[in-house]
Design a protein around this motif. Sequence first.
Motif, mmCIF file in Angstrom:
data_model
loop_
_atom_site.group_PDB
_atom_site.id
_atom_site.type_symbol
_atom_site.label_atom_id
_atom_site.label_comp_id
_atom_site.label_asym_id
_atom_site.label_seq_id
_atom_site.Cartn_x
_atom_site.Cartn_y
_atom_site.Cartn_z
ATOM 1 N N TYR A 198 0.847 -1.197 0.000
ATOM 2 C CA TYR A 198 0.000 0.000 0.000
ATOM 3 C C TYR A 198 0.878 1.240 0.000
ATOM 4 N N SER A 199 0.270 2.355 -0.368
ATOM 5 C CA SER A 199 1.046 3.588 -0.462
ATOM 6 C C SER A 199 0.193 4.786 -0.088
ATOM 7 N N TYR A 200 0.887 5.850 0.318
ATOM 8 C CA TYR A 200 0.258 7.127 0.640
ATOM 9 C C TYR A 200 0.781 8.203 -0.306
ATOM 10 N N VAL A 201 -0.040 9.219 -0.547
ATOM 11 C CA VAL A 201 0.431 10.459 -1.154
ATOM 12 C C VAL A 201 0.085 11.588 -0.195
ATOM 13 N N ALA A 202 0.789 12.697 -0.342
ATOM 14 C CA ALA A 202 0.582 13.821 0.568
ATOM 15 C C ALA A 202 -0.839 14.374 0.431
ATOM 16 N N ASN A 203 -1.457 14.693 1.570
ATOM 17 C CA ASN A 203 -2.740 15.378 1.602
ATOM 18 C C ASN A 203 -2.478 16.872 1.427
ATOM 19 N N LYS A 204 -2.785 17.380 0.252
ATOM 20 C CA LYS A 204 -2.496 18.777 -0.056
ATOM 21 C C LYS A 204 -3.326 19.734 0.801
ATOM 22 N N GLY A 205 -4.428 19.225 1.373
ATOM 23 C CA GLY A 205 -5.268 20.079 2.205
ATOM 24 C C GLY A 205 -4.987 19.966 3.686
ATOM 25 N N TYR A 206 -3.872 19.339 4.059
ATOM 26 C CA TYR A 206 -3.553 19.154 5.488
ATOM 27 C C TYR A 206 -3.357 20.501 6.172
ATOM 28 N N SER A 207 -4.037 20.692 7.296
ATOM 29 C CA SER A 207 -3.997 21.973 8.009
ATOM 30 C C SER A 207 -2.856 22.070 9.004
ATOM 31 N N GLY A 208 -2.298 20.912 9.387
ATOM 32 C CA GLY A 208 -1.294 20.904 10.449
ATOM 33 C C GLY A 208 0.100 21.208 9.946
ATOM 34 N N SER A 209 1.032 21.010 10.848
ATOM 35 C CA SER A 209 2.445 21.271 10.557
ATOM 36 C C SER A 209 3.280 20.202 11.252
ATOM 37 N N PRO A 210 4.369 19.751 10.583
ATOM 38 C CA PRO A 210 4.829 20.156 9.252
ATOM 39 C C PRO A 210 4.025 19.461 8.155
ATOM 40 N N LYS A 211 3.994 20.116 6.993
ATOM 41 C CA LYS A 211 3.389 19.500 5.827
ATOM 42 C C LYS A 211 4.409 18.597 5.138
ATOM 43 N N ALA A 212 3.907 17.574 4.451
ATOM 44 C CA ALA A 212 4.790 16.586 3.829
ATOM 45 C C ALA A 212 5.677 17.223 2.767
ATOM 46 N N THR A 213 6.946 16.821 2.772
ATOM 47 C CA THR A 213 7.878 17.193 1.711
ATOM 48 C C THR A 213 7.922 16.105 0.650
ATOM 49 N N LEU A 214 7.835 14.845 1.079
ATOM 50 C CA LEU A 214 7.809 13.727 0.141
ATOM 51 C C LEU A 214 6.510 13.725 -0.661
ATOM 52 N N ASP A 215 6.572 13.159 -1.860
ATOM 53 C CA ASP A 215 5.365 12.988 -2.669
ATOM 54 C C ASP A 215 4.611 11.723 -2.306
ATOM 55 N N LYS A 216 5.371 10.658 -1.952
ATOM 56 C CA LYS A 216 4.739 9.347 -1.815
ATOM 57 C C LYS A 216 5.517 8.483 -0.830
ATOM 58 N N VAL A 217 4.787 7.664 -0.086
ATOM 59 C CA VAL A 217 5.375 6.677 0.817
ATOM 60 C C VAL A 217 4.772 5.324 0.478
ATOM 61 N N VAL A 218 5.624 4.337 0.223
ATOM 62 C CA VAL A 218 5.186 3.007 -0.189
ATOM 63 C C VAL A 218 5.567 1.988 0.869
ATOM 64 N N PHE A 219 4.628 1.094 1.212
ATOM 65 C CA PHE A 219 4.921 -0.045 2.074
ATOM 66 C C PHE A 219 4.992 -1.291 1.204
ATOM 67 N N SER A 220 6.149 -1.946 1.212
ATOM 68 C CA SER A 220 6.375 -3.138 0.408
ATOM 69 C C SER A 220 6.422 -4.357 1.320
ATOM 70 N N PRO A 221 5.539 -5.343 1.130
ATOM 71 C CA PRO A 221 5.429 -6.455 2.083
ATOM 72 C C PRO A 221 6.481 -7.537 1.866
ATOM 73 N N PHE A 222 6.948 -8.114 2.984
ATOM 74 C CA PHE A 222 7.834 -9.272 2.980
ATOM 75 C C PHE A 222 7.281 -10.268 3.990
ATOM 76 N N THR A 223 7.216 -11.522 3.613
ATOM 77 C CA THR A 223 6.639 -12.524 4.512
ATOM 78 C C THR A 223 7.585 -12.908 5.637
ATOM 79 N N THR A 224 8.901 -12.835 5.389
ATOM 80 C CA THR A 224 9.890 -13.190 6.403
ATOM 81 C C THR A 224 11.079 -12.242 6.313
ATOM 82 N N ASP A 225 12.000 -12.370 7.268
ATOM 83 C CA ASP A 225 13.198 -11.541 7.299
ATOM 84 C C ASP A 225 14.108 -11.776 6.094
ATOM 85 N N THR A 226 14.205 -13.035 5.630
ATOM 86 C CA THR A 226 15.226 -13.391 4.636
ATOM 87 C C THR A 226 15.112 -12.599 3.338
ATOM 88 N N PRO A 227 13.940 -12.537 2.691
ATOM 89 C CA PRO A 227 13.877 -11.744 1.463
ATOM 90 C C PRO A 227 14.098 -10.254 1.700
#
Length: 595
Positions: free
Chosen positions: A246-275
């Motif tokens: 799954y992945s996130y993109v920055a919420n351009k309407g976020y009212s808080g601080s700090p606002k995101a500098t990155l465009d995107k954050v991706v979570f890449s799944p691994f079933t075990t430590d080895t891979p």
Amino acid sequence: MVAVGCSSGGGSGAIGNGESATAKKGPVKPGGTVTIAEVGSQPDFIFPFAPATNQNGYNANLTQPLWPYLVYAGDGAQSVVNKEKSLFSSLVYSNGDKRITITLKSWNWSDGQPVTSRDFTFVYNLLKANASNWNAHLVGLFPEDVTSVSTPDAHTVVLDLTQAYNPDFYTDDVLSTIPLVPQHAWDKTSATGAVGDYDTTAAGAKAVYAYLQQEGAKTTDFTTDPLWQVVDGPWKLSEFRSNGYYSYVANKGYSGSPKATLDKVVFSPFTTDTPEINALRSGSSLDVASLPLNDIKQAQALTSSGYSITSVPIPGVAEIQPNLYNSEVGALLRQLYIRQAMEYLIDRTQIVDKVYNGYADPGNGPVPVKAAGAWASPLEKSGGPYPYDPAKAKSLLQAHGWKVTPGGTTTCASPGTGPAQCGEGISAGQALTFNLVYSSGRATTDVQNAAIKSSEAQAGITVNLKSEPFNTLISTIGTCTASSHPASSCGWQLAEFGYEPYSLYPNGTGYFDTGGNGNSGGYSDPEMDQLIKATEYGSSTTVFSQYEDYAAQQLPWLWLPLREGILVYRTKLQGVVPLNPFSAGQDFEDWAYTS
């Protein structure tokens, strides 16, 4: 969880101290994507109030960047409330700590509508009618302990409580479990129905809650259902796949601080430590990962490849939970002396040194020494009440009528309820044999449990091991009590979930109190209940230590060492450390690449 906390640990010179990594590394380069490795379980529910039957802690990791809590726990490595990221601008306790006046910040939802006190009453009404079906519910606390809620204006909420509470406890452990959600978008009972004020009646609140929970389980709709597109956090969910990607993109309407500098954050799944470690070694696109402790020798090579590494203690407690109402072994596990013998046979010091290379909390009791040292009592800091001692374990069993057979099978030779007998419900010839099920995926967990199996055998206690994926584990283990025995969901005997996370005030609420939502094994003790309540109502450190030492001695769980995470991250990625130990490292808006 990627990793949490920050401090230096045990064995490799390549592993640094996160505290020293806060210095700016250079000019920030706007934009970019960060890919994070996630080992083990994946989220499976998006509505922030998951059912009581869903104990998947990874769901909170998924939702917190979208709908942050009213009180945001953790500020960098500090165990404090993060006022900048919290939704309140002030919290004032009055009327002898029986009234809380909450002033909300002037934030907006991502669709431009304001966050208001009506959103709070929406949450309150939903939970008041459905608290028993909320997996973060703390029995007897919010919302049951609220006598009235008033909203003097669009940004003020006044809570009147049934009694006075320790403000530290209530702020840190109760208000920190409550996100605000958008009443103007979610107060409906069907996909085609209009938004209304259904939550203002008990029947309406039940219907809305049932609809939102139904939709929240549809993983294929996480990124398309209009409900989940209205957020007030710094991120929006952009992708969610069946394999856990799954992945996130920055919420351009976020009212808080700090606002995101990155465009995107991706979570890449691994079933075990080895891979995962193979991907790091290959120079793949992974930017943030946890280095398996059994691969600690890879640290130097990774630092030479453009990564920085820091050790990160986790604010929580690792444990084996005993099912005190299992039809086969519940009578055994209800005997404190048997739990004491089993704890004496767990060589926690050796596990820390040999399995985790020194990177672990010692696991001496109900409060982590490394991640919550300010709360740890002298007893816990000195090693806890049950240091490794096989001789004491054997003596305890022999004194209670057991024929101890080291390396074989210890059996009850003197059944009965006398002081030198095995205890109520234990029959002649019954063996000390238990089945331990635990979460798979980490080689160090396999090694740890093999060591426990071996050491328990020194007193003739047999521990049969079975590992299974975390999602499978939590789906098959229900909460067991005297009234639910012998329901099929209570067939487990010993369970090891990995660890149980703590909030800022680690007083055991929900875990060791009677009926607590995390009290899977059915532990119940009036004195424990009284001590936990005392920590909720008063702020005395003496009372807290009394609770902590009593819990350490009574063994509602068997205490285990809790591994630290070894966080690997791109050296050019700024703001990752010191990692927030209470947000599961989800503060991606703090991160940025440097040029």
